[in-house]
Every structure is written in C-alpha cells, then in structure tokens.
Design a protein around this motif. Structure first.
Motif, PDB file in Angstrom:
ATOM      1  N   THR A   1       0.824  -1.214   0.000  1.00 40.26           N
ATOM      2  CA  THR A   1       0.000   0.000   0.000  1.00 40.26           C
ATOM      3  C   THR A   1       0.851   1.254   0.000  1.00 40.26           C
ATOM      4  N   VAL A   2       1.810   1.329   0.925  1.00 35.12           N
ATOM      5  CA  VAL A   2       2.571   2.573   1.078  1.00 35.12           C
ATOM      6  C   VAL A   2       3.523   2.811  -0.081  1.00 35.12           C
ATOM      7  N   THR A   3       4.040   1.745  -0.691  1.00 29.96           N
ATOM      8  CA  THR A   3       4.944   1.927  -1.827  1.00 29.96           C
ATOM      9  C   THR A   3       4.242   2.615  -2.983  1.00 29.96           C
ATOM     10  N   LYS A   4       2.969   2.279  -3.193  1.00 32.63           N
ATOM     11  CA  LYS A   4       2.196   2.913  -4.263  1.00 32.63           C
ATOM     12  C   LYS A   4       1.960   4.388  -3.998  1.00 32.63           C
ATOM     13  N   MET A   5       1.976   4.779  -2.712  1.00 35.31           N
ATOM     14  CA  MET A   5       1.677   6.162  -2.335  1.00 35.31           C
ATOM     15  C   MET A   5       2.933   7.024  -2.215  1.00 35.31           C
ATOM     16  N   ALA A   6       4.107   6.460  -2.422  1.00 34.22           N
ATOM     17  CA  ALA A   6       5.354   7.203  -2.258  1.00 34.22           C
ATOM     18  C   ALA A   6       5.429   8.381  -3.243  1.00 34.22           C
ATOM     19  N   PRO A   7       6.065   9.495  -2.781  1.00 30.89           N
ATOM     20  CA  PRO A   7       6.716   9.690  -1.483  1.00 30.89           C
ATOM     21  C   PRO A   7       5.707   9.913  -0.366  1.00 30.89           C
ATOM     22  N   MET A   8       5.952   9.292   0.776  1.00 34.06           N
ATOM     23  CA  MET A   8       5.020   9.340   1.897  1.00 34.06           C
ATOM     24  C   MET A   8       5.737   9.009   3.199  1.00 34.06           C
ATOM     25  N   ILE A   9       5.001   9.186   4.314  1.00 36.98           N
ATOM     26  CA  ILE A   9       5.529   8.880   5.646  1.00 36.98           C
ATOM     27  C   ILE A   9       4.820   7.643   6.190  1.00 36.98           C
TER      28      ILE A   9
END
Length: 421
Positions: free
Chosen positions: A264-272
């Motif tokens: 999930t978070v990799t798709k939203m990068a850049p992110m925290i």
C-alpha cells in the motif's frame, strides 16, 4: 491479444451438469447482460490476484464526496441490502451505498466493480469481480485509483490496524495543527529531524538526487512514555504535503499484513510510514519485517518513523544496519528550561506569579510532558473551585504517583534480554 475460447460456457449448463461451486456464474451472467442492456457493449471479466481493499477504500471516499466519477448501475440480488448504516464522531449515524451487492461503474474508464455475495457449501462470503472494456482501460483506471487514493490520504492520518480479520483501514482527521515551534525538544534534535523531513519532501527529493543519496530514510524515536513522540509525529504529519500512514502493530501482525502494508505505502510514495511501539512486533513476524526493510525497492520514497518506549528490547542491528533505521533520536524528559517554557505556554501565569512558576519548573524535575499537562489540569481545577492553589501538594502527589508506577513496572516486567530484531 487474441481471445481464447472458454471450455465451459454458462449458457450450456444447468444445476444438473455443473458442480455447485460454479453457481456464482448465475450472478456474473446477469451482470454481463446488464452491461449490454445499459452500456450497449459487454465488459471483460478480470481476475484480481491481489485483494481490492485499496479500491474499496477509494470507492468509499468517492461515494462520500458525491463524486461524479462513479455510477451505480444496479444491485445484484434483491434480497441483499444495498445501503449500509455507518457511524462517525462528526455526523453520528449515516446511510451510504453498500460496497457489497451494488454494481459500481466508472464511465470515464469503462470499468465496473462488483463485490458479490456468494452462498456455497453452507457458507456465505463476498468475492470481488472487476470488469473493463479492455486492458488499456483497466490500467488507466488503476492509475486513477492510486491518484485518488493519494489525494484522499492528504486529508488526514491514514490508520492501518492489524486485526484478526485482516488489515483494517480508517482515517483520522487532523483537527488541530500542532505547530513546529510548539514541539518541546532539544534544539539540535528538533532541527535535525525537521531538516531531514523537509529535504525528503522538498522538490521531489532533489536534495537526495543532488548528493546521490538513496531516496529513503528511517528514524527511530525512543524514550520514556509521555514526552512527545506521538505529538512530534502529528506535527510532522500536518506540516508536509504527503500521505501519512500510521501502522498499528498488534498480536495479529503477520507476514501477510506486513506485505499488504508495504504494498500500500509503496504505491503512495513519497510518503511517511509511522510505526508506533515497534518493539511490540510479534516475534514470528520480525524476520519478514526486517527482510522487507532490506528490500531494494520496498522503501523507495518512504520516510519511515518508528517509536518505542523500550529501546532495550530492540536489537542494535535494527538501528545500525544500513537501510533499516538510519538514525535513532532519544526523546528525553524535559529539562528545567523546557519545563519552564512548557508551563508558560500552558498559561499557568493566570494562576501563579512568575517567581512561583520558575520555582515550579525546578520542583518538577523528572516529570514528563504528559505529567506537566496533568499538573496544569490539577492547578486549574483547584483554582476554579478554591481560588487558591497548593502547588507543593500537587507536585508531590504527581511525583509519588510516578514513583509507584515505576516500582510496579520493575516488579512485574520480566525482561528476558533483547527480544531480537
């Protein structure tokens, strides 16, 4: 791509010639008939190798905002609900379209999503089906979903919680922005943390490209409870234009949920990505977590923030190995200068004179930020009812409470050495 023939066609079967596990084809056949009737053309059925949880979450957000990107063509079954009752702290009870049993259509992409309830082998479950005009349309739709999800994520802190039933997704609005100047930390630590945050998200990570630094970073915040680790993270979340995901580790955290979180978070990068109480990671999941951190692309564009109240439980390899946590910062109990600054900012001068307040800053040695907040509450309550304050007694009570708490921890906590990241 050439279309291959199907060996079994639903139109050539009935309940006497096909096993019951293919019964869902009744619903699929009716849905495809609807496409031809309402759209004038059929849609191709695709198999989702991974769950559609991210699509579900985005559809819910689109529906809640009355977005014109989506239509409901029909429901599948007339004996299954098409609306859901929900509750939130702001609007109390709400009625919204149910994700299950409705046929959602995205006209701009010629894509349809159906979560169909199935009843087989004396069991009830829901299966996801996704239809599209062609491969190109589906890929465009999936990119649209990622863009929409990132847009929605900017509205607050996105919470992922490991539960017995899988990864639960929710969103918390940032109702009060905590200003950076209100964060009480040693100035060099505060400067270092915020500089690294700003450079990570400034101009697409230009700093990292300029100096040929891998575009990923991990910091670990450690220290006793109540001294502002969570407050610091909330301040960061409200001051950067990037998605913030808070991952709540529980006893149900597993290799599967770790994979799902990082997917999930990799798709939203850049992110925290914020992981609180990282020492609570179940032992059986730790090797998978570390292997994920060591992956070549699993952290690309991710600023990882971990916190712990018990650094002694964490193996040094978690911090010292490149690619995991690059730096560890101790969030210490406030010294006299910070205590004095905090008590002034809380507004204690409305109850006490400056000299008494300065003495109070000396008296409160060893108290955390959370306990100083309770100190303010106790002083305000006593002043409200009695118009006078016994500062010495309040401070003594808080310090005694802290000593009792610490003694209880020492008597009941059994450390078997480091639990081994």
């Amino acid at each position: 791509m050439k279309k291959n023939p199907s060996l079994i066609k639903f139109s050539d079967t009935d309940s006497t010639t096909i096993p019951h596990y293919y019964d869902y084809a009744v619903g699929i056949d009716k849905v495809k008939e609807l496409f031809i009737e309402k759209l004038g053309f059929d849609l191709k059925l695709y198999e989702a190798e991974e769950g559609l949880e991210e699509i579900d979450d985005t559809i819910e957000q689109i529906l809640s905002r009355n977005d014109t990107d989506i239509e409901i063509l029909a429901s599948v079954y007339d004996a299954v609900g098409t609306s859901a009752i929900t509750y939130n702290d702001t609007d109390k009870y709400m009625i919204k379209p149910s994700l299950t049993n409705n046929i959602f259509y995205f006209p701009n992409y010629e894509v349809a999503i159906v979560k169909m309830p199935l009843y087989q082998s004396h069991m009830e479950y829901v299966r996801d089906f996704i239809f599209a005009r062609n491969d190109e349309a589906l890929l465009s739709f999936l990119n649209f979903i990622i863009e929409k999800q990132r847009e929605f994520m900017l509205d607050g802190i996105n919470v992922l919680t490991d539960t017995e039933d899988g990864l639960e997704r929710s969103r918390e609005e940032i109702t009060y922005q905590i200003k950076r100047e209100d964060i009480l930390l040693e100035e060099d630590v505060k400067t270092d943390i915020y500089r690294s945050i700003d450079e990570f998200f400034l101009k697409g990570g230009a700093f990292f490209k300029t100096y040929n630094i891998p575009y990923k970073r991990g910091i670990l915040l450690y220290g006793s409870p109540g001294n502002g680790k969570t407050t610091l993270v909330k301040s960061i979340a409200g001051s950067v234009a990037a998605p913030v995901v808070y991952w709540q580790i529980t006893e149900y955290t597993s290799s599967y949920s770790i994979k799902e979180v990082f997917s999930t978070v990799t798709k939203m990068a850049p992110m925290i990505l914020m992981i609180e109480d990282i020492d609570s990671m179940p032992e059986e999941a730790r090797s998978v977590f570390l292997n994920t951190l060591d992956g070549a692309t699993s952290k690309e564009g991710i600023f990882l923030i971990g916190t712990t109240n018990y650094p002694e439980k964490i193996d040094p390899a978690l911090i010292n190995r490149a690619g995991r946590f690059d730096r560890a910062y101790e969030i210490k109990q406030p010294d006299e200068t910070l205590r004095n600054e905090y008590l002034h900012k809380k507004g204690l001068t409305q109850f006490l004179d400056v000299a008494t307040l300065a003495q109070l800053a000396k008296q409160t040695k060893g108290l955390s930020i959370a306990q100083l907040n309770e100190l303010y509450m106790s002083i305000a309550l006593q002043w409200h009812y009695e118009k006078q304050v016994d500062v010495d007694k309040i401070v003594k009570d808080l310090q005694e409470n802290q000593r009792r708490t610490m003694r209880q921890d020492w008597e009941t906590e059994e450390y078997a050495g480091r639990l081994g990241f």
